[in-house]
Design a protein around this motif. Sequence first.
Motif, short mmCIF file in Angstrom:
data_model
loop_
_atom_site.label_atom_id
_atom_site.label_comp_id
_atom_site.label_asym_id
_atom_site.label_seq_id
_atom_site.Cartn_x
_atom_site.Cartn_y
_atom_site.Cartn_z
N SER A 69 -1.80 -3.21 -6.91
CA SER A 69 -1.48 -3.17 -5.49
C SER A 69 0.03 -3.13 -5.29
N SER A 70 0.44 -2.60 -4.17
CA SER A 70 1.86 -2.52 -3.87
C SER A 70 2.41 -3.88 -3.48
N GLU A 113 -3.87 4.59 10.63
CA GLU A 113 -4.56 5.47 9.68
C GLU A 113 -3.61 6.37 8.90
N VAL A 114 -2.40 6.55 9.38
CA VAL A 114 -1.39 7.30 8.64
C VAL A 114 -0.11 6.48 8.63
N GLY A 115 0.75 6.80 7.64
CA GLY A 115 1.99 6.05 7.50
C GLY A 115 1.74 4.69 6.88
N PHE A 116 2.76 3.84 6.90
CA PHE A 116 2.60 2.47 6.41
C PHE A 116 1.82 1.68 7.46
N HIS A 141 -1.89 -3.95 2.54
CA HIS A 141 -2.80 -3.26 3.45
C HIS A 141 -2.81 -1.76 3.17
N THR A 142 -1.62 -1.16 3.04
CA THR A 142 -1.53 0.28 2.81
C THR A 142 -2.11 0.66 1.46
N SER A 143 -1.84 -0.14 0.43
CA SER A 143 -2.35 0.20 -0.90
C SER A 143 -3.87 0.13 -0.95
N ILE A 144 -4.48 -0.86 -0.29
CA ILE A 144 -5.94 -0.94 -0.26
C ILE A 144 -6.52 0.27 0.46
N ASP A 145 -5.87 0.69 1.56
CA ASP A 145 -6.35 1.87 2.27
C ASP A 145 -6.23 3.13 1.41
N MET A 146 -5.20 3.19 0.57
CA MET A 146 -5.09 4.33 -0.35
C MET A 146 -6.26 4.33 -1.34
N PHE A 147 -6.61 3.16 -1.86
CA PHE A 147 -7.76 3.07 -2.77
C PHE A 147 -9.05 3.50 -2.07
N ALA A 166 -2.73 -11.96 4.21
CA ALA A 166 -4.01 -11.84 3.49
C ALA A 166 -5.16 -12.35 4.34
N VAL A 167 -4.94 -13.44 5.09
CA VAL A 167 -5.99 -13.95 5.97
C VAL A 167 -6.29 -12.94 7.07
#
Length: 756
Positions: A411-412, A446-449, A459-465, A505-506
């Motif tokens: 993750s980032s 949905e796009v960008g950071f 959050h962004t890295s999980i969405d990338m996965f 995270a929460v």
Amino acid sequence: MAASKTTKPDPQRTTPMSSHLLIRCVILANLAFSVLYLWWRVTSTITTINSYFFGIKALPVQAWGWTFYAVEICLTIGIWIGHSQRLFAVSSYNARVCILLPTAGERLDIVMLALLGCISQRMWACGRKSKSAMFKVIVLDEKRRKAVLQMCAAVYALATLARSPSIVQILQAENAASIDAKGLYEWWRDGGGHARRHLYNDSHLNRACQLLEFMLRLSLCEGNEGNLFNLTEMPEDQLQSPDQKKRSARHLVEGLLQALNIPQGAAKIPPAFMQSFSTNGALPTLVYYTRRDPGTPRVSPKAGNMNSALFPIDYPDDESLVGDSTIIAVNDCRHQLQPNFLQRTVPYFFKLQQSANDGSGLEYTWDRVAFVQTPQRFPKDMNAEDDPLGNNAAVQYDIINHGKDGIGAVSSSGHGSLWRVEALKGLAADGTRYADPTNRALIGSEVGFRSEMLIEDTHTSIDMFRHGWTSRYVNEPGEHLSTCTHQPDSIAWRIKQVLRWHQGAVQLLFYKGITFTSFGGKFPTIWHRVYAFDQATYYLQAIPGYILLLMPIIYGITGESPFNTEVAEFFLFFTPYIVSAMLPTLISGSWRGVDANKLQRDEQVWLSTTYVQVYAFLSMLATALRCQKHENAWAVKAPTWPLFAVFFGEFCAIGGALFWVARYGFDRWSQNLLSVLASAALAVFALWPMVAMQMGWRIPSAYHLKVLVWATLGVLVVGIDFLSRLGARDERAMGAVSLLLAQVALRTRQYLITGN
């Protein structure tokens, strides 16, 4: 063509850690020992508890036993998830790159160091294109400070001077760390430039040293922003007359800094202002920008700031600041990139495969990699003793991330990450488009950071996965691709930082749900789902961790154990369970040469901040129950007193244990005393670094300890004599206490004399 296959390195090639089979065997053993230990605990040590706290029927100790058993189950699950993050450990150019440097009021000397690191990046051959066309550095200034714009101009001018042949020769002769603006600054700062500029008597070097003096003066005078180029403040050692001084100063300012287009008469730079520096094709284009709506969205202004460079938010009809860049790098202002940062990281976005045009050849193509992450490093001489706050995060950056890297699931962590622009603009890994980047309503969601949570990086890295992308991790032993120049140096700062991470995270769990982190989507593997689930729930492991710290306090004060067993039997089941749980980390760290003291410090800091994680969970729960916006989390502050309350509570536990021994007798309560002392000592050891830092304590030397032992022994002997005289009058009341103190004193004296 066979030769061509051996001359092209494959950036995606990985080599499994040589000890990966041993680690997996140990993990399997731990799974078996864990199940055995938990089965023994539930069948043999809880149901036989028939006592009550202080004799009150409404407070059965068996309930305390079941609670502690639940704690062990939670920690075991956490250990198992940790094992899964060690399963895949590995040892380890059509790219136009843009570095984003967001700043939100950091000290100007910190901004200067970050700028020097960015402007000094080494690149690959760009063919006929200039470096300024292939590489950008964008400074995103939230505070609209004139001094930041002036510092950008000064650093660009310094980088121009550093490329002059005479300065290059001087830096080579002086064995400078690097032949660039960063190397010039470091040589000058360490005394070389000041002491040796007259020896070389080079006009370019003289001007560079003048410029460096201005930069340093500005960085140390935050209250005088905007006065960097005051002509009356120019150095005088190179000039003869006042007129010559003034003319030379004006030539330096106007010639090297190109008469900056800075608005006059305004206290700050106006919103949506941009200044570009690109006169030297051998340097990256340097852009200063301040957006129209700083500080938005409130929940994640950093993500909003970076999105203002990715998308033409302020000027919809113009091209975005990143232009045709295909990769962007995130450089937090408190970190300085090393000159080889881009050369080491950018190749990991590509893979080597058979050429589509010529089946016998090889070519590089884009891989399914959304981002590349590097570790956050601190000064090389910062060992565990100099890092009581655990800033190094050795377990995360040197153990866990390597375990995830073998399957592309790191993750980032914000700084030091590089992102494929197309992935951020709505392209899925399979080539389909899941979002329209021209729809401004989708920016940040949905796009960008992603700017909906406090932790935009996770959050962004999980969405990338979720859209099928993977990640890569770049970290060789002893390598520092970037260095933090301003790390947390107080408990309040560290707790504030940790609280924000945990609140984010929460938020992921409360506002996105388990469906987002673990179900649906197109995750590359099942492990990506497991790791995403852990990212949203790991803080729950802090609840049993905090109860572990409270256990000796409850045990010592009440005299009631959460389990009913013999010490020997407990260690028979517990030892293989806990040793096999720790071995994977130990083996991984030893193989990579990680300082074991840093790993230990990570565990200490985790236990010290478990209450912060619990506090983050409860505060966000309260926010959700009151239906408040989660951006209000910024107003939440975690106290520091619980850390010290638990620390001193451990000594109360020891005092309570001595009381119960005095009451029930040494023979009857000795095993309980051993349990309380051992668990309290471990808790004190875990909390010591942060408590000692706040209190200004240091570990006493062996000599001081010896004096303390003898003084304590003397007090015990005198006290025992006093108690024995008092006990002659009331033997029933004081006999047990006197006997206990006498045994302790005699055994201590025997150990000091004989060593046995």
